[in-house]
Design an enzyme around this catalytic site. Structure first.
Site, PDB file in Angstrom:
ATOM      1  CE1 TYR A  78      41.046  14.287 -43.544  1.00 59.76           C
ATOM      2  CE2 TYR A  78      42.228  12.196 -43.595  1.00 59.76           C
ATOM      3  CZ  TYR A  78      41.877  13.401 -44.193  1.00 59.76           C
ATOM      4  OH  TYR A  78      42.366  13.711 -45.430  1.00 59.76           O
ATOM      5  CD  GLU A 107      36.478  15.250 -44.428  1.00 55.24           C
ATOM      6  OE1 GLU A 107      37.004  14.163 -44.145  1.00 55.24           O
ATOM      7  OE2 GLU A 107      36.026  15.557 -45.551  1.00 55.24           O
ATOM      8  CG  ASP A 152      41.826  40.475 -45.316  1.00 53.89           C
ATOM      9  OD1 ASP A 152      42.432  40.260 -44.244  1.00 53.89           O
ATOM     10  OD2 ASP A 152      42.167  39.976 -46.400  1.00 53.89           O
ATOM     11  CB  THR A 174      46.721  35.512 -41.644  1.00 54.51           C
ATOM     12  OG1 THR A 174      47.192  36.840 -41.405  1.00 54.51           O
ATOM     13  CG2 THR A 174      46.469  35.306 -43.116  1.00 54.51           C
ATOM     14  CE  LYS A 216      49.797  38.589 -43.569  1.00 56.08           C
ATOM     15  NZ  LYS A 216      48.638  37.754 -43.928  1.00 56.08           N
ATOM     16  NE  ARG A 229      53.329  30.423 -42.759  1.00 53.75           N
ATOM     17  CZ  ARG A 229      53.560  31.686 -43.137  1.00 53.75           C
ATOM     18  NH1 ARG A 229      52.789  32.261 -44.039  1.00 53.75           N
ATOM     19  NH2 ARG A 229      54.559  32.368 -42.622  1.00 53.75           N
TER      20      ARG A 229
HETATM   21  N1  DSN Z   1      51.567  37.810 -48.437  1.00 53.44           N
HETATM   22  C1  DSN Z   1      50.995  38.610 -47.387  1.00 53.44           C
HETATM   23  C2  DSN Z   1      51.785  39.842 -47.145  1.00 53.44           C
HETATM   24  O1  DSN Z   1      52.989  39.774 -47.251  1.00 53.44           O
HETATM   25  O2  DSN Z   1      51.217  40.875 -46.827  1.00 53.44           O
HETATM   26  C3  DSN Z   1      49.580  38.906 -47.633  1.00 53.44           C
HETATM   27  O3  DSN Z   1      48.900  37.723 -47.859  1.00 53.44           O
END
Ligand code: DSN
Length: 428
Positions: free
Chosen positions: A50, A52, A196, A222, A225, A231
């Protein structure tokens, strides 16, 4: 000890998933295969802690080493995107966006983002998402002719609605996003600007897509990707918003950060700082362009006519099928992707007229343009024979054979923990 327990059922399920990933062609534009090193960090003892708070200012003791991991993640992330401030604690891309809204907006404020059906994201103001419920959401679409962002229209909407925040970024858009232009429009109407970059972060990291960081007040992403880390989410901001942002995440929205994921983010950023990462991203784009061309040659219409990045959406109506029929048939032949609305789609989002295709995952397996074209032909066989079980089985076999030649574990970018590994970059 619990560690001696063998959870055979669960590990059988994981083994099946591993096998599925090995044997299927993954064209989901938002997915990738994280390296073994990233996965090792994710599975590490950091999950037990933990913490925080933030490095050096925690609400728990025993944080020396998790502080070390978080500091590495922050410094590498700032370096990668040339950012003034980075918060690496957001559990996901959605929470990263939520954190930005909560740091500078009040419920009822107006936000303006890309419409989901034009390629935007749920958290950019979709009516049944928190972003559309808490804020007054105005959406911009794309130009009906070019299917690309229409900055005159965006400017007009911004002047009309005077949003407090303009959001750029998309989940299904295959063209370069002009972040500078967005920033100018935001400035003209006195709006804050959030970019974003979740889908394109890997391309941005190596300079193959313009970096929004110099222009935007906030940048979210994120990490799993095109960036190919674990993730999770991150938020970058100008220094003047750093305190508000950090407070919005903790204590505003989240409690204990996921220290194992933050450690893995540090690894992901480290990998992205290596020269090989640029070669990988270049190949991602080459593969997407080769595959888009192959689909065009086979008689499909590509939304916007092509791609500048890692993904594109094809209109499948010329083959007399819907996106949903295509997705289901392709899945049964071992080709995984998702159905997707095309701009101004006459079909409902559950059905759709298109499928979205991305090349980050096949490129991580080492596939190049030749295989990208081969995959387009296999997918075409499935779509024109979607009701023919024998044909689908045949393609499934061909898919398996192709996958065998490009095993996921042969990921050339898996860096072993050796002294050479430590010397590859500076102290980060
Ligand atoms: N779910 C993602 C995508 O497939 O683009 C976006 O958050």
């Amino acid at each position: 000890m619990f560690t001696k327990l063998k959870d055979e059922k669960l590990f059988a399920v994981i083994a099946r998933e591993e096998q599925r990933q090995e044997q299927e062609i993954n064209l989901i534009a938002s997915e990738n295969y994280a390296s073994q090193v990233v996965r090792t960090a994710t599975a590490s003892v950091m999950t037990n802690k933990y913490a925080e708070g933030y490095p050096g200012k925690r609400y728990y003791s025993g944080c020396t080493f998790v502080d070390g991991a978080e500091n590495l993640a922050i410094e590498r992330c700032k370096k990668l995107f040339n950012a003034e401030h980075a918060n690496v604690q957001a559990h996901s891309g959605s929470q990263a966006n939520m954190a930005v809204y909560f740091s500078v907006l009040q419920p009822g404020d107006t936000i303006m983002g890309m419409d989901l059906s034009a390629g935007g994201h749920l958290t950019h103001g979709y009516p049944i998402n928190f972003s559309g419920k808490l804020f007054n959401s105005v959406s911009y679409a794309v130009n009906p002719e070019t299917e690309q962002l229409d900055f005159d229209e965006i400017q007009k909407l911004a002047e009309q609605h005077k949003p407090k925040m303009i959001i750029a970024g998309a989940s299904a858009y295959s063209r370069i996003i002009d972040f500078q232009r967005f920033a100018e429009i935001a400035q003209n109407v006195g709006a804050l600007f959030l970019a974003d970059m979740a889908h394109i972060a890997g391309l941005v990291a190596v300079g193959l897509h313009p970096n929004p960081t110099p222009y935007a007040d906030f940048v979210t992403s994120t990490t799993h990707k095109t960036l190919r880390g674990p993730r999770g989410g991150i938020v970058l901001s100008k220094e003047k918003f750093a305190q508000q942002l950090d407070k919005a995440i903790m204590p505003g929205m989240q409690g204990g950060p996921l220290m194992h994921v933050i450690a893995a983010k540090a690894v992901g950023f480290y990998e992205a700082l290596q020269p090989e990462f640029k070669t990988y991203q270049q190949q991602v784009i080459k593969n997407a362009q080769a595959m888009a061309q192959a689909f065009t040659d086979l008689g499909y219409r590509i939304v916007t006519g092509g791609t500048d990045n890692h993904q594109f959406t094809i209109d499948v109506r010329s083959k007399k099928i819907t996106g949903r029929t295509a997705e289901v048939a392709l899945a049964s032949a071992g080709i995984t992707l998702n159905r997707n609305c095309i701009p101004f789609d006459p079909e409902k989002p559950w059905i759709t007229s298109g499928v979205r295709i991305g090349t980050p995952a096949i490129t991580t397996r080492g596939m190049k343009e030749k295989q990208a074209k081969e995959i387009a032909h296999l997918a075409h066989e499935v779509m024109i024979n979607h009701a023919d079980e024998t044909k689908l089985k045949l393609v499934k076999e061909q898919v398996k054979q192709l996958c065998k030649l490009y095993p996921i574990e042969q990921n050339e970018f898996v860096l072993p923990f050796t002294s050479d590994f430590n010397q590859r970059q500076d102290s980060l």
